[in-house]
Scaffold this active site. Structure first.
Site, short mmCIF file in Angstrom:
data_model
loop_
_atom_site.label_atom_id
_atom_site.label_comp_id
_atom_site.label_asym_id
_atom_site.label_seq_id
_atom_site.Cartn_x
_atom_site.Cartn_y
_atom_site.Cartn_z
N HIS A 1 0.86 -1.18 0.00
CA HIS A 1 0.00 0.00 0.00
C HIS A 1 0.90 1.23 0.00
O HIS A 1 1.65 1.44 0.96
CB HIS A 1 -0.91 0.00 1.23
CG HIS A 1 -1.86 -1.16 1.26
ND1 HIS A 1 -3.14 -1.08 0.76
CD2 HIS A 1 -1.72 -2.44 1.69
CE1 HIS A 1 -3.75 -2.26 0.90
NE2 HIS A 1 -2.90 -3.11 1.45
N HIS B 1 -2.76 -12.75 1.38
CA HIS B 1 -2.44 -12.92 2.81
C HIS B 1 -3.17 -14.03 3.55
O HIS B 1 -3.97 -13.78 4.46
CB HIS B 1 -2.60 -11.59 3.57
CG HIS B 1 -3.81 -10.76 3.23
ND1 HIS B 1 -5.10 -11.26 3.22
CD2 HIS B 1 -3.91 -9.45 2.90
CE1 HIS B 1 -5.92 -10.28 2.91
NE2 HIS B 1 -5.23 -9.18 2.70
N ASP C 1 2.27 -7.12 2.35
CA ASP C 1 1.08 -6.34 2.70
C ASP C 1 1.51 -5.08 3.47
O ASP C 1 0.88 -4.72 4.48
CB ASP C 1 0.05 -7.15 3.48
CG ASP C 1 -1.31 -6.46 3.52
OD1 ASP C 1 -1.48 -5.42 2.86
OD2 ASP C 1 -2.22 -6.97 4.21
O1 DOR Z 1 -4.10 -4.85 7.72
C1 DOR Z 1 -4.54 -4.44 6.65
N1 DOR Z 1 -4.26 -3.18 6.23
N2 DOR Z 1 -5.30 -5.23 5.92
C2 DOR Z 1 -5.93 -4.79 4.82
O2 DOR Z 1 -6.60 -5.55 4.19
C3 DOR Z 1 -5.83 -3.38 4.41
C4 DOR Z 1 -4.59 -2.78 4.91
C5 DOR Z 1 -4.57 -1.28 4.80
O3 DOR Z 1 -4.90 -0.75 3.73
O4 DOR Z 1 -4.20 -0.63 5.78
ZN ZN Z 2 -6.01 -7.28 2.48
ZN ZN Z 3 -3.33 -5.15 1.70
#
Ligand code: DOR
Ligand code: ZN
Ligand code: ZN
Length: 423
Positions: free
Chosen positions: A59, A229, A302
């Protein structure tokens, strides 16, 4: 550039050799290569060269959430973590659900000029779960996959359509698996530690039901699907069985799922809050077993950076996510290779070849003629995770203070050094 005396991780073997880079490509791998005039020589005795690491699930938060991360800081974190190529999720503001946002991300990444950035488009407009996003347009602008990450597409018919459209454009759906009604506001795994802490739990079934649905859709439609994940032992088993039947399913897990369990939530550290949640020891062991036997194809971080203000609140209110780019390689090496589950070649497969194959990206192996995307590490160097030294804006890691092996020394993208450790 000539890299001398390095341990080189090839597809099926590791050998000590020299590696020459010319015009952005791997020109030669061999013994006793002599430096040419004006060639930069990197003396790499004791260091290990991996094919450039690829993270298909990060992200970057831009556009919209630049106080958590932006494309520049995220790319700096990526190359510091040894990644030469990353794929970024569409849950930005505005959502990356059209060609304009996809193009913006690509252009900004080009200006930043560190690692290769491959955007992932949303499955539905605004990630609202109602209407499909324009998949063809996003593909034309450079999207390499589509995903609703952060949640599942609840409507099964819409998801089936998404898989069909994506396949027509040569893209895969990357599925965040979570049945929202079952999660019901849960913030941790439901079990002993949710009871102990009083934090609201979420069942494994909330993840497993959606993994099973995506497998059912992929099987019925005979289309590929990728599961993000994976955190549950039962999810690993669903994927294992589906693969055995020939379903075109691939899967990733993240370092926190094979390193930590929900016992880490006891001190209410909100940096342990992640979605899906940290599970139990039998899940952790099953995830490792899944990596070993090929049920889980690859490792993704992630990387979910958050601002202090989003984490420095009660556990229930804190944002889900772990800042992962700068610890992913060392956690994977320490847990899996030092832990005896994977060989060095196996680790290179999970962090480079297989992610490249899943999304048909370039790279993934060290071969003459391939792009010179290289990750050069000292596997014997032990270091301590200190979030204050992170270049990511997200300092949110449950691994603070942990000692790890494997330090990235250089990250080379298309033959250019994009990260070099300060000495
Ligand atoms: O822990 C997470 N953070 N899981 C997700 O699916 C989204 C992500 C986020 O965008 O912060
Ligand atoms: Zn996710
Ligand atoms: Zn994610």
């Amino acid at each position: 550039m000539l890299i001398k005396h390095a341990e080189i991780v090839l597809k099926n073997s590791v050998k000590v050799a020299d590696l020459r880079v010319e015009q952005g490509r791997i020109a030669r791998i061999g013994k006793d290569l002599r430096p040419k005039r004006d060639e930069r020589v990197i003396e790499a005795e004791g260091l290990t060269v991996f094919p450039g690491l690829i993270d298909i699930h990060v992200h970057l938060r831009e556009p919209g959430f630049e106080r958590k991360e932006d494309i520049a800081s995220g790319c700096r974190a990526a190359v510091k973590g040894g990644f030469t190529q990353i794929c970024c999720m569409p849950n930005t503001e505005p959502v990356a659900d059209n060609k304009v946002v996809i193009s913006y991300i690509k252009n900004r990444a080009k200006e930043v000029n560190l690692c290769k950035v491959r955007p992932i488009g949303a499955i539905t407009k605004g990630q609202k779960g109602e209407d499909l996003a324009p998949i063809g347009g996003m593909k034309a602008a450079g999207a390499v996959a589509i995903s609703e990450d952060g949640k599942s597409v609840e409507n099964s018919k819409l998801m089936a359509n998404a898989m069909q459209y994506a396949a027509d454009f040569g893209l895969k759906c990357l599925c965040h698996c979570e049945d929202a009604s079952l999660v019901g506001g849960g913030v941790v795994n439901e079990g002993y530690f949710s009871t102990l802490t009083g934090l609201k739990g979420s069942l494994r079934a909330a993840e497993d039901i959606m993994i099973a649905r995506e497998i059912c859709l992929a099987e019925s439609l005979n289309l590929p699907v990728h599961i993000c994940h994976v955190s549950t032992y039962s999810g690993v088993q669903l994927i294992r069985e589906a693969k055995a039947r020939g379903v075109k399913v691939t899967a990733e897990t993240c370092p926190h799922y094979f390193t930590l369990t929900d016992s880490a939530i006891q001190n209410f550290d909100t940096d342990t809050k992640v979605n899906p949640p940290l599970r139990e020891e039998k899940d952790r062991l099953a995830v490792i077993e899944g990596l070993k036997d090929g049920t889980i194809d690859c490792i993704a971080s992630d990387h979910a950076p958050h601002h202090r203000d989003d984490k420095n609140v009660e556990y229930d209110l804190a944002a889900f996510g772990i800042s992962g780019l700068e610890t992913s390689f060392a956690l994977s090496y320490t847990q899996l290779v030092k832990g005896g589950a994977l060989s060095l070649c196996g680790l290179a497969e999970k962090m480079s070849a297989s992610p490249a194959a899943i999304l048909s990206l370039e790279g993934g192996s060290l071969e003459e003629g391939a792009a010179a995307d290289l990750t050069i590490v000292d596997l014997n160097e032990e270091w301590t995770v200190d979030p204050e030294t992170f270049v990511s804006k997200g300092k949110n890691t449950p691994f603070k203070g942990r000692k790890l092996f494997g330090k990235v020394k250089y990250t080379v993208v298309d033959g250019e050094i994009k990260y070099e450790e300060e000495r």
